[in-house]
Scaffold this motif. Structure first.
Motif, PDB file in Angstrom:
ATOM      1  N   GLY A   1       0.816  -1.217   0.000  1.00 55.93           N
ATOM      2  CA  GLY A   1       0.000   0.000   0.000  1.00 55.93           C
ATOM      3  C   GLY A   1       0.848   1.265   0.000  1.00 55.93           C
ATOM      4  N   SER A   2       1.911   1.265   0.786  1.00 63.26           N
ATOM      5  CA  SER A   2       2.809   2.430   0.800  1.00 63.26           C
ATOM      6  C   SER A   2       3.426   2.648  -0.575  1.00 63.26           C
ATOM      7  N   LEU A   3       3.843   1.552  -1.217  1.00 57.62           N
ATOM      8  CA  LEU A   3       4.422   1.664  -2.563  1.00 57.62           C
ATOM      9  C   LEU A   3       3.391   2.225  -3.538  1.00 57.62           C
ATOM     10  N   ALA A   4       2.152   1.769  -3.415  1.00 54.77           N
ATOM     11  CA  ALA A   4       1.089   2.238  -4.311  1.00 54.77           C
ATOM     12  C   ALA A   4       0.846   3.735  -4.132  1.00 54.77           C
ATOM     13  N   CYS A   5       0.949   4.211  -2.909  1.00 55.48           N
ATOM     14  CA  CYS A   5       0.791   5.651  -2.675  1.00 55.48           C
ATOM     15  C   CYS A   5       1.947   6.424  -3.307  1.00 55.48           C
ATOM     16  N   SER A   6       3.178   6.038  -2.946  1.00 51.46           N
ATOM     17  CA  SER A   6       4.330   6.843  -3.353  1.00 51.46           C
ATOM     18  C   SER A   6       4.595   6.783  -4.849  1.00 51.46           C
ATOM     19  N   PHE A   7       4.452   5.576  -5.434  1.00 51.18           N
ATOM     20  CA  PHE A   7       4.882   5.410  -6.831  1.00 51.18           C
ATOM     21  C   PHE A   7       3.733   5.333  -7.835  1.00 51.18           C
ATOM     22  N   MET A   8       2.544   4.961  -7.379  1.00 46.75           N
ATOM     23  CA  MET A   8       1.414   4.898  -8.297  1.00 46.75           C
ATOM     24  C   MET A   8       0.493   6.106  -8.103  1.00 46.75           C
TER      25      MET A   8
ATOM     26  N   THR B   1      -4.122   7.814  -3.607  1.00 50.59           N
ATOM     27  CA  THR B   1      -4.226   8.499  -2.317  1.00 50.59           C
ATOM     28  C   THR B   1      -4.311   7.447  -1.204  1.00 50.59           C
ATOM     29  N   PRO B   2      -4.000   7.844   0.039  1.00 54.22           N
ATOM     30  CA  PRO B   2      -4.160   6.883   1.143  1.00 54.22           C
ATOM     31  C   PRO B   2      -5.568   6.280   1.187  1.00 54.22           C
ATOM     32  N   ALA B   3      -6.600   7.073   0.925  1.00 55.97           N
ATOM     33  CA  ALA B   3      -7.967   6.543   0.943  1.00 55.97           C
ATOM     34  C   ALA B   3      -8.157   5.508  -0.173  1.00 55.97           C
ATOM     35  N   GLU B   4      -7.640   5.804  -1.367  1.00 59.85           N
ATOM     36  CA  GLU B   4      -7.769   4.856  -2.482  1.00 59.85           C
ATOM     37  C   GLU B   4      -7.037   3.552  -2.172  1.00 59.85           C
ATOM     38  N   VAL B   5      -5.885   3.665  -1.522  1.00 59.56           N
ATOM     39  CA  VAL B   5      -5.126   2.456  -1.186  1.00 59.56           C
ATOM     40  C   VAL B   5      -5.847   1.624  -0.125  1.00 59.56           C
ATOM     41  N   ILE B   6      -6.425   2.291   0.851  1.00 62.42           N
ATOM     42  CA  ILE B   6      -7.146   1.524   1.883  1.00 62.42           C
ATOM     43  C   ILE B   6      -8.315   0.766   1.249  1.00 62.42           C
ATOM     44  N   LEU B   7      -9.044   1.415   0.345  1.00 65.46           N
ATOM     45  CA  LEU B   7     -10.120   0.686  -0.360  1.00 65.46           C
ATOM     46  C   LEU B   7      -9.541  -0.469  -1.185  1.00 65.46           C
TER      47      LEU B   7
END
Ligand SMILES: [Zn+2]
Length: 430
Positions: free
Chosen positions: A343-350, A353-359
């Motif tokens: 999830g952290s990788l998806a936020c930083s590199f993709m 947003t944190p909300a999108e990653v949590i979903l």
């Protein structure tokens, strides 16, 4: 309202329900998360019976059950890892070093390394070895908040060993608190003995393995690695349609290294999900959206392979696709067992947003496993899988890469993990 054995989780700093309708309106930038500040949750008979603001909790609810004080905690639905290869034998840290020294995934594979080295170790292992070796991996995932894990076969590549892997997944499901979802991936790679006769191997998958796997009721999904140099779109189509005939729902590994049109096949066969998609075409993605196929993005692979290429999550989200993020946990390309790190990788590199990653690691991941009616959000009637994070805000979860933030994991209404006392609250390290 309450019974002995109920569990009341009171006064969490934030309850992230992942149900937009339940939002208290306090955080407009995260409306999709259905955030409730100072929330409480009542769990009864392994299911969520009530969720809402602590101040709205019906008086009858604080009756005979156990009470878990969640002050200072952020509560999420149990995390769902929708794409893993977590049953395997042998690790491949030497290849990791070879890649660091400049060799590519394909070069290592051509030298007899790569996936085939894992296949030969899985073939040599007994069923008991497979179960015993994989069980601690699931315990590790649970400590990181993951309560449901999809696991693929695909390191057997013959009838006997594919069935052995799927039987191992079945036993692990019984022995671990984590719920496992089994996927048949006989078409993961061509085994060495069929390297010169790929058509005959596809024949074996279609006419030998799929009927046997279905008859033994050992898999829910059928998956194919559709990629240049591996299975073609024609072969993938044939295998997935055959799987459907036998009641196995389709999934696909699509367009990881090049656009081979696999995203289009995903849509065409009505795949529940398609993984990787780094090179998927716009046309393929639009077809997936139409078909309701969930995009499962696997940023841990870029980390494991040391690449700076990531799937274009923003384009997919802007096109309106449902996007999940998973670990792809496997010994070759992604030795990542933490959805939080993915999830952290998806936020930083993709740039999700944190909300999108949590979903993407809860509700959309549940959809990618066709379990959206049972798990993936905190709604009344859903299974009580919850994770309590000792963090000040949900945004802190991807922000602290690799942080030890999971305080408590609840699976099927039971506390199955509590962080030891040795490590203080996250807030203390600041
Ligand atoms: Zn995979």
């Amino acid at each position: 309202l309450t019974h002995a054995g109920d569990l009341l989780i009171v006064k969490a700093r934030q309850v992230v329900t992942c149900e937009p309708d339940l939002s208290d309106g306090s955080d407009p930038e995260a409306a999709e998360l259905g955030l409730i500040q100072e929330g409480s949750i009542l769990v009864s008979d392994r299911k969520i019976r009530w969720v809402g603001a602590a101040s709205d909790l019906p008086a009858e609810a604080s009756g005979t059950g156990r009470v878990l004080d969640a002050a200072g905690m952020v509560v999420l639905p149990g995390l769902v890892d929708a794409h893993t290869h977590a049953v395997f034998m042998g690790t491949r840290e030497r290849e990791y070093e070879m890649r660091i020294r400049g060799m590519t995934y394909m070069e290592i594979a051509q030298q007899g390394g790569g996936i085939i080295s894992t296949v030969s170790q899985v073939r040599q292992a007994s069923l008991g070895d497979l179960v015993e070796t994989s069980l601690p991996r699931l315990a590790g995932m649970l400590r990181r908040g993951t309560t449901t894990v999809e696991i693929k076969s695909g390191y057997g590549l013959d009838l006997e060993n594919e069935l052995k892997m799927l039987e191992a997944i079945r036993r692990l499901d019984q022995q671990s608190p984590v719920d496992l979802v089994p996927t048949f991936l006989g078409a993961h790679e061509f085994p060495p003995e069929y390297k010169d006769k790929p058509g005959r191997y596809v024949d074996l998958v279609v006419n030998g393995m799929i009927p046997a796997v279905a008859e033994a009721r050992l898999a829910e999904f059928c998956d194919v690695f559709c990629e240049r140099g591996v299975f073609t779109v024609e072969q993938a189509r044939l295998i997935l349609l055959r799987g459907k005939e036998f009641g196995l729902k389709p999934k696909i590994h699509a367009d990881e290294f090049a656009d081979s049109g696999a995203a289009g096949v995903a849509a065409e066969v009505g795949a529940v999900s398609a993984g990787h998609l780094a090179f998927a075409s716009r046309q393929g993605l639009l077809a997936m959206k139409q078909a309701g196929t969930v995009a499962v993005l696997l940023p841990g692979v870029s980390l494991g392979l040391g690449r700076c290429e990531f799937a274009d999550a923003r384009r997919m989200l802007d096109l309106g696709l449902q996007v999940a993020v998973a670990t792809d946990f496997n010994p070759g390309s992604s030795m990542v067992d933490s959805l939080l790190i993915a999830g952290s990788l998806a936020c930083s590199f993709m740039k999700m947003t944190p909300a999108e990653v949590i979903l993407a690691i809860t509700r959309h991941a549940a959809k990618a496993l066709d379990r959206q009616n049972r798990i993936g959000s905190l709604a009344v009637g859903k299974i009580a899988d919850l994770v309590l994070f000792d963090v000040p805000d949900f945004r802190y979860i991807p922000y602290h890469l690799g942080g030890d933030m999971v305080a408590t994991v609840i699976k099927n209404g039971e506390v199955v993990f509590t962080r030891s006392q040795g490590y203080g609250p996250e807030s203390r390290i600041n």
